[in-house]
Design an enzyme around this catalytic site. Structure first.
Site, PDB file in Angstrom:
ATOM      1  CG  ASP A 345      24.592  17.355  12.103  1.00  0.00           C
ATOM      2  OD1 ASP A 345      24.501  17.902  13.211  1.00  0.00           O
ATOM      3  OD2 ASP A 345      25.118  16.236  11.926  1.00  0.00           O
ATOM      4  CD  GLU A 381      26.400  21.196  14.542  1.00  0.00           C
ATOM      5  OE1 GLU A 381      26.178  21.098  15.757  1.00  0.00           O
ATOM      6  OE2 GLU A 381      26.287  20.240  13.751  1.00  0.00           O
TER       7      GLU A 381
END
Length: 669
Positions: A345, A381
């Site tokens: 993330d 990401e």
């Protein structure tokens, strides 16, 4: 509790956390600026026994206690200066969670005592003397032993990988053929009905939203909501207990074992960029009280956290012991839990050095040289909210990256936005502008048209605007640029004609996803026409808004579409090409069969033909984003291999009639 004495001769600082060896447990905690560390042991009645860790070397405090077995509850109290203006926030009145704890019990109870300062004043320079132990989860000593029954990592090649992004809880809560007591848990996730479904649509890897222990935000609890997605990590080693039917972490191992026997890999979405403690005004639960200055990034003023994540703090992976903790956590999930990879993330944060994002930075370098971690699937990401945070295409091999350009350009093309044909060709080709450099393969691009963050694919064709009122933020949260089109009616509809139009476009987008170079990733439920009622930020909706709905019978044909596409990818290696510079040739053609010209690239209404050929095989993918059309194929004997909208394509020799908003694949007979 009986009198406990440390065995100084058996103590070790070689491994962090609580390490059980069969006779006792070694405890080790890193705090470079602490003056004293107390190990706090709790019996079943909650009575606390405190013992000073007797050894310290290099900032690692440690000690070995004979007779401490799995199941023992513990925590820490760390003594040192309370000097926020210098970055120090030690407060021994606060019970702290071991960063290396393998299992936690209970949840954080929101009481003023969990803050290191007097929260009623709003002044973080004050000092709070209340004991937080009654309100903080306790750590568990665990036994890592598990019979893996000869389980081995699958190492599915990237070219064959099809990813299914899912939420452990939400995927099975409404699945009728999963036993009630298993729904919402790892046991339900790996149940026979779920594995059968994943096999049918060709999934080779399930990517799970965060399963590491996370915090329930106080402001959401006050609204009657909850942190559903879990991007607010409390501990990097311990699993989230509500996903466990019995509360024992062995359930995760059993689920992974079942997935591996079914040929399905397990990828975890992990959040190492920040923790649940928030800004300097947040609670003191673990890292802040252990060594705030080491574990978190700070700007010019060490009183304040440096925030590139939008959550209040940023984990300081540039510190060698913090980096070690992250790497130890990753290896724990690979070696002890047998997961097959990770999706990081806000991964740009992990690459931030003193000069900004650095693709050759210490975090990436550490993983690339690691003999365990460099072999598993690594997905970034590729953005955060800091300066220079958008880094699509900027990560080093062997990382793959979420490609939001694929999402945006695919949505824009199929909603007939205009001027998108060249962009779509880029996405079909594996986005070479972004990824064809530094010896990176075409599988560097993880392609998707919908993910957990944003509209579901069905909502992309059902809503022009977000509808997030249930989140309690006056519809101000979530993205505004969804590149969606409700196709005539805002919201869900029972009109058969509206449903048919929406089905047609969804099929076309799923076909584009599965026929493009790169690694396809679908969002759980998109194969069902799943809707979140127009909510494009369902992070706090642990209910039927956020859960996958399995009862959309009128849209179940999408399952068959994906099944056919998955089979097509397996049969034709041309659709799995990994090298940008390869023997496989790609020729772009217009509807008359000739190579594309500037005029045909600019003709939004004309179909686009991707002619893919090798010495062994040849396919033509026809993308018709406009109205019904006729396409002249190049010379050769062609047969139809796939049509996104069944019975809307007919082939007469080299003349192909293609229905509106349809994808067709033809192959040499």
């Amino acid at each position: 509790m009986t009198t406990l004495t440390f065995d100084r001769s058996a103590a070790s600082n070689s491994a962090m956390g609580a390490q059980f060896d069969g006779d006792g447990t070694n405890f080790a905690l890193f705090s470079d600026h602490a003056e004293r560390v107390e190990l706090c042991l709790f019996d079943e009645a909650g009575t606390e026994t405190r013992l000073d860790l007797p050894h310290m070397e290099g900032g690692v405090w440690y000690g070995y206690l004979p007779g401490i077995y799995p199941g023992q509850r513990y925590g820490y109290r760390v003594h040192g200066p309370y000097a926020p203006q210098e970055g120090h926030r030690f407060n021994p009145n606060k019970l702290l969670i071991d960063p290396y704890a393998r299992q936690l019990t209970g949840a954080v109870e929101w009481n003023d005592a969990v803050f290191g300062y007097d929260v009623s004043t709003g002044d973080d320079l004050t000092f709070d003397e209340r004991d937080s132990a009654p309100y903080v989860p306790k750590c568990f000593v665990t036994d890592p032993a598990y019979d893996w029954d000869f389980d081995r990592a699958l190492f599915t090649p990237w070219r064959e990988t099809v990813i299914y992004e899912a939420h452990v809880r939400g995927l099975t809560m409404l699945r009728d053929d999963v036993p009630q007591d298993m729904r919402g848990t790892f046991a339900g996730l790996a149940s026979d009905p779920m594995i059968e479904h994943l096999h049918k649509i060709g999934v080779t890897a399930i990517e799970l939203l965060p399963v590491q222990a996370f915090l329930q935000d106080n402001h959401l609890i006050d609204k009657g909501l909850s942190n559903y997605w879990g991007y607010n990590t409390l501990n990097f080693f311990a699993p989230e207990r509500r996903y466990l039917k019995t509360g024992e972490w062995g359930e995760i191992k059993e689920a992974i074992n079942r997935f591996h026997k079914a040929g399905i890999e397990v990828i975890l979405d992990v959040v190492y960029n920040h923790t649940a403690e928030g800004s300097e005004l947040g609670p003191t639960l673990s890292f802040r009280g252990i060594d705030n200055l080491s574990y978190y990034l700070h700007g010019d003023d060490p009183r304040h956290c440096y925030d590139t994540t939008g959550t209040g703090n940023t984990v300081n992976v540039a510190h060698p012991m913090v980096l070690r903790m992250v790497l130890d956590s990753l290896r724990h999930w690979v070696e002890e839990m047998h997961v097959d990879g990770f999706r990081f993330d806000l991964a740009s944060t992990l690459g931030r050095e003193a000069t900004g994002f650095e693709r050759e930075g210490s975090f990436f370098a550490a993983i690339r040289q690691d003999p365990v971690l460099s072999r598993v699937k690594l997905i970034a990401e590729p953005w955060d909210i800091g300066d220079g945070g958008y880094q699509v295409g900027g990560f080093p091999w062997p990382f793959r990256e979420w490609n939001d350009k694929f999402r945006d350009d695919t949505r824009a093309f199929w909603r007939r936005q205009g001027g998108q044909k060249g962009k779509l060709a880029e996405r079909l080709s594996g986005s070479p502008v972004q990824f064809d450099h530094s010896n990176r393969p075409a599988t560097s691009s993880v392609n998707f048209v919908a993910a957990h963050d944003g509209f579901t694919l069905w909502d992309v064709v059902s809503f022009n605007d977000k509808h997030n009122m249930a989140n309690g933020e006056n519809n101000n949260d979530g993205h505004n640029n969804n590149l969606s089109d409700n196709m005539g009616v805002e919201g869900l509809s029972e009109d058969p004609e509206i449903i048919a139009r929406r089905m047609r476009r969804v099929r076309a987008m799923l076909s584009t996803l599965m026929l493009s170079r790169g690694v396809p990733m679908m969002l759980a439920g998109d194969e069902l026409g799943n809707s979140q009622d127009g909510n494009n930020n369902a992070y706090c909706q642990d209910n039927e808004i956020g859960w996958t709905r399995w009862d959309n019978a009128e849209r179940s044909e999408l399952i068959e579409t994906l099944a056919r596409l998955s089979d097509l990818r397996k049969v034709h290696p041309l659709l799995q090409e990994t090298n940008f510079a390869c023997e496989t040739s790609v020729t772009w053609r217009g509807p008359d069969g000739s190579q594309m010209t500037e005029a045909t690239w600019g003709d939004d209404d004309a179909p686009l033909l991707m002619d893919i050929a090798s010495d062994e095989d040849r396919l033509i993918v026809i993308i018709n984003g406009g109205d019904d059309a006729v396409v002249d194929l190049p010379d050769g004997g062609w047969t139809i291999a796939f049509v996104s909208e069944p019975e809307t394509a007919t082939l007469d020799g080299a003349s192909l009639k293609v229905g509106w908003q349809t994808v067709v694949v033809v192959k040499l007979a």
